[in-house]
Structure formats: structure tokens, C-alpha cells
Design a protein around this motif. Structure first.
Motif, PDB file in Angstrom:
ATOM      1  N   TRP A   1      40.061  40.711  49.767  1.00  0.00           N
ATOM      2  CA  TRP A   1      40.253  40.042  48.476  1.00  0.00           C
ATOM      3  C   TRP A   1      40.337  41.071  47.369  1.00  0.00           C
ATOM      4  O   TRP A   1      39.592  42.050  47.344  1.00  0.00           O
ATOM      5  CB  TRP A   1      39.137  39.037  48.210  1.00  0.00           C
ATOM      6  N   GLU A   2      41.232  40.826  46.442  1.00  0.00           N
ATOM      7  CA  GLU A   2      41.532  41.787  45.384  1.00  0.00           C
ATOM      8  C   GLU A   2      40.472  41.875  44.299  1.00  0.00           C
ATOM      9  O   GLU A   2      40.306  42.930  43.689  1.00  0.00           O
ATOM     10  CB  GLU A   2      42.867  41.415  44.716  1.00  0.00           C
ATOM     11  N   ARG A   3      39.789  40.784  44.027  1.00  0.00           N
ATOM     12  CA  ARG A   3      38.919  40.740  42.853  1.00  0.00           C
ATOM     13  C   ARG A   3      37.558  40.127  43.158  1.00  0.00           C
ATOM     14  O   ARG A   3      37.445  39.274  44.029  1.00  0.00           O
ATOM     15  CB  ARG A   3      39.597  39.921  41.746  1.00  0.00           C
ATOM     16  N   VAL A   4      36.563  40.566  42.363  1.00  0.00           N
ATOM     17  CA  VAL A   4      35.227  39.971  42.363  1.00  0.00           C
ATOM     18  C   VAL A   4      34.881  39.713  40.903  1.00  0.00           C
ATOM     19  O   VAL A   4      34.917  40.628  40.076  1.00  0.00           O
ATOM     20  CB  VAL A   4      34.175  40.910  42.997  1.00  0.00           C
ATOM     21  N   ILE A   5      34.583  38.463  40.596  1.00  0.00           N
ATOM     22  CA  ILE A   5      34.229  38.088  39.230  1.00  0.00           C
ATOM     23  C   ILE A   5      32.945  37.269  39.255  1.00  0.00           C
ATOM     24  O   ILE A   5      32.552  36.743  40.298  1.00  0.00           O
ATOM     25  CB  ILE A   5      35.365  37.299  38.533  1.00  0.00           C
ATOM     26  N   ALA A  38      31.032  46.809  36.473  1.00  0.00           N
ATOM     27  CA  ALA A  38      31.721  45.596  36.025  1.00  0.00           C
ATOM     28  C   ALA A  38      32.103  45.717  34.553  1.00  0.00           C
ATOM     29  O   ALA A  38      31.468  46.448  33.791  1.00  0.00           O
ATOM     30  CB  ALA A  38      30.837  44.366  36.233  1.00  0.00           C
ATOM     31  N   THR A  39      33.140  44.982  34.185  1.00  0.00           N
ATOM     32  CA  THR A  39      33.570  44.934  32.789  1.00  0.00           C
ATOM     33  C   THR A  39      33.524  43.497  32.297  1.00  0.00           C
ATOM     34  O   THR A  39      33.729  42.547  33.065  1.00  0.00           O
ATOM     35  CB  THR A  39      35.003  45.474  32.626  1.00  0.00           C
ATOM     36  N   VAL A  40      33.260  43.338  31.004  1.00  0.00           N
ATOM     37  CA  VAL A  40      33.281  42.010  30.389  1.00  0.00           C
ATOM     38  C   VAL A  40      34.739  41.598  30.239  1.00  0.00           C
ATOM     39  O   VAL A  40      35.562  42.359  29.731  1.00  0.00           O
ATOM     40  CB  VAL A  40      32.572  42.022  29.021  1.00  0.00           C
ATOM     41  N   VAL A  41      35.042  40.380  30.701  1.00  0.00           N
ATOM     42  CA  VAL A  41      36.413  39.878  30.602  1.00  0.00           C
ATOM     43  C   VAL A  41      36.535  38.913  29.426  1.00  0.00           C
ATOM     44  O   VAL A  41      37.408  39.065  28.582  1.00  0.00           O
ATOM     45  CB  VAL A  41      36.861  39.178  31.911  1.00  0.00           C
ATOM     46  N   VAL A  81      29.090  34.659  30.553  1.00  0.00           N
ATOM     47  CA  VAL A  81      30.031  35.733  30.241  1.00  0.00           C
ATOM     48  C   VAL A  81      30.765  36.083  31.532  1.00  0.00           C
ATOM     49  O   VAL A  81      30.142  36.432  32.533  1.00  0.00           O
ATOM     50  CB  VAL A  81      29.293  36.979  29.707  1.00  0.00           C
ATOM     51  N   TRP A  82      32.088  35.979  31.518  1.00  0.00           N
ATOM     52  CA  TRP A  82      32.871  36.372  32.684  1.00  0.00           C
ATOM     53  C   TRP A  82      32.887  37.889  32.782  1.00  0.00           C
ATOM     54  O   TRP A  82      33.226  38.583  31.827  1.00  0.00           O
ATOM     55  CB  TRP A  82      34.310  35.872  32.594  1.00  0.00           C
ATOM     56  N   MET A  83      32.513  38.394  33.954  1.00  0.00           N
ATOM     57  CA  MET A  83      32.548  39.829  34.224  1.00  0.00           C
ATOM     58  C   MET A  83      33.329  40.072  35.503  1.00  0.00           C
ATOM     59  O   MET A  83      33.246  39.290  36.438  1.00  0.00           O
ATOM     60  CB  MET A  83      31.142  40.406  34.308  1.00  0.00           C
ATOM     61  N   ARG A  84      34.075  41.177  35.499  1.00  0.00           N
ATOM     62  CA  ARG A  84      34.901  41.525  36.653  1.00  0.00           C
ATOM     63  C   ARG A  84      34.357  42.792  37.292  1.00  0.00           C
ATOM     64  O   ARG A  84      34.164  43.803  36.639  1.00  0.00           O
ATOM     65  CB  ARG A  84      36.346  41.748  36.219  1.00  0.00           C
ATOM     66  N   HIS A  85      34.122  42.706  38.597  1.00  0.00           N
ATOM     67  CA  HIS A  85      33.584  43.845  39.339  1.00  0.00           C
ATOM     68  C   HIS A  85      34.671  44.717  39.946  1.00  0.00           C
ATOM     69  O   HIS A  85      34.483  45.908  40.074  1.00  0.00           O
ATOM     70  CB  HIS A  85      32.616  43.368  40.428  1.00  0.00           C
ATOM     71  N   CYS A  86      35.741  44.155  40.388  1.00  0.00           N
ATOM     72  CA  CYS A  86      36.823  44.963  40.962  1.00  0.00           C
ATOM     73  C   CYS A  86      38.061  44.100  41.063  1.00  0.00           C
ATOM     74  O   CYS A  86      38.028  42.929  40.840  1.00  0.00           O
ATOM     75  CB  CYS A  86      36.458  45.543  42.312  1.00  0.00           C
TER      76      CYS A  86
END
Length: 179
Positions: A70-74, A116-119, A174-179
Motif C-alpha cells: 500500500w502506498e500510503r498510511v494516514i 508524519a506530516t500534518v495534511v 488532525v489528518w496526518m500522513r506517515h508515508c
């Protein structure tokens, strides 16, 4: 933890925890191949806090997503200190930092420390509805008239409508994206 499909654009994120679950179930029923892991909860037993288990859990979930291709983790992150500031909009709170530039909120800070970054904000990640009597029982407070109330551990205000005998609490995340 839910599997879902997401195109990576902030504007196409689910509204929060609840909609992420709905999208995952609907996607599964429609045969949509998941490409995103949504972390909807990570809890460490209070007696085990301070041992780095939260970070290990998040890293293990990231590894599981990678292993699955899977491409993303949020994650719709529930800021742990936001209850101290229930009158502050989540969009404002999520930008607050300490003197060293790191996020003020400890749970957001943990996610950031792990890369992770805040989206974006999720102002209504979960909606909880109950009768006035239920909310009084759940909170230990009295709600004598229609209006907005600060509740224990609430990240925002509870809206009580006495005429319709309903209390509605819309919890922000808060939506955060890990990768």
C-alpha cells in the motif's frame, strides 16, 4: 486500522474517522483494491506508557502497509492536549508549536517525530449523538437549557438542544500522513 483507497490529495480525504470506516467498507463491498492504511486508533495501557510502545505500534503499522504494497498510511489523530483548549478551533490548535518549533500537542508531536506530516484538519471526525439525559449521565453535568457546553475531556463543545432532546458532539481530529 482500515484498508481504503485514497488518491493522496488532501481535498479528497474522508471527513474523519467515521467516514474513513464507511469508505473502507463500501470500497471492500465494491471490490476496490485498497492502497491506503488508515490508522483509526492506537492505545497504550496507562501502566505501560512512557516505554515507546506508541511509536513502535505506529512503525509496525507502517511496515505492515509497506509489506501489503500500500502506498500510503494516514491517521485522523486525536490531539491529546486539545481538551485543555475546547474553544480553540482545530485549524488553529494544530498549528501551535513549542519554542523549539515542534508541535504543542504531544500526540501530534509523536507522529511528527516518526516522520508524519500534518495534511489537514478534520473538524468533524466523529459525531456522537445522544439524548440530554444520556449526555448528563455520560458527563456528570446538567444541561438546563439549549446551548453549547464544555464537557470533560471534550476537544470542542457539546451542543444541546432541549426542545429536540438531543446533544451532539462533533469531535475534531488532525489528518496526518506517515508515508
Amino acid at each position: 486500522m482500515y484498508r481504503s483507497a485514497w488518491d493522496g490529495r488532501p481535498e479528497s480525504l474522508p471527513s474523519g474517522y467515521t467516514e474513513a470506516l464507511v469508505r473502507a467498507v463500501e470500497g471492500h463491498e465494491q471490490g476496490v483494491a485498497p492502497d491506503t492504511l488508515v490508522i483509526c486508533g492506537a492505545v497504550v495501557t496507562p501502566s505501560l506508557k512512557g516505554r515507546g510502545l506508541a511509536g513502535q505500534t505506529l512503525m509496525s503499522l507502517r511496515a505492515a502497509a509497506k509489506d501489503a504494497g500500500w502506498e500510503r498510511v494516514i491517521a485522523p489523530v486525536r490531539p491529546t492536549a486539545k481538551a485543555r483548549y475546547p474553544l480553540t478551533p482545530i485549524e488553529t490548535y494544530m498549528r501551535w508549536t513549542r519554542e523549539d518549533g515542534s508541535p504543542l500537542d504531544p500526540w501530534i508531536r509523536t507522529h511528527r517525530r516518526l516522520g508524519a506530516t500534518v495534511v489537514s484538519a478534520a473538524p468533524a471526525s466523529q459525531t456522537m449523538t445522544g439524548t440530554v439525559a444520556e449526555w448528563e449521565r455520560w458527563t456528570g453535568l446538567a444541561f438546563p437549557e439549549t446551548g453549547d457546553y464544555v464537557i470533560p475531556e471534550g476537544l470542542t463543545l457539546l451542543h444541546v438542544d432541549r426542545e429536540s432532546d438531543e446533544g451532539v458532539y462533533r469531535e475534531p481530529n488532525v489528518w496526518m500522513r506517515h508515508c
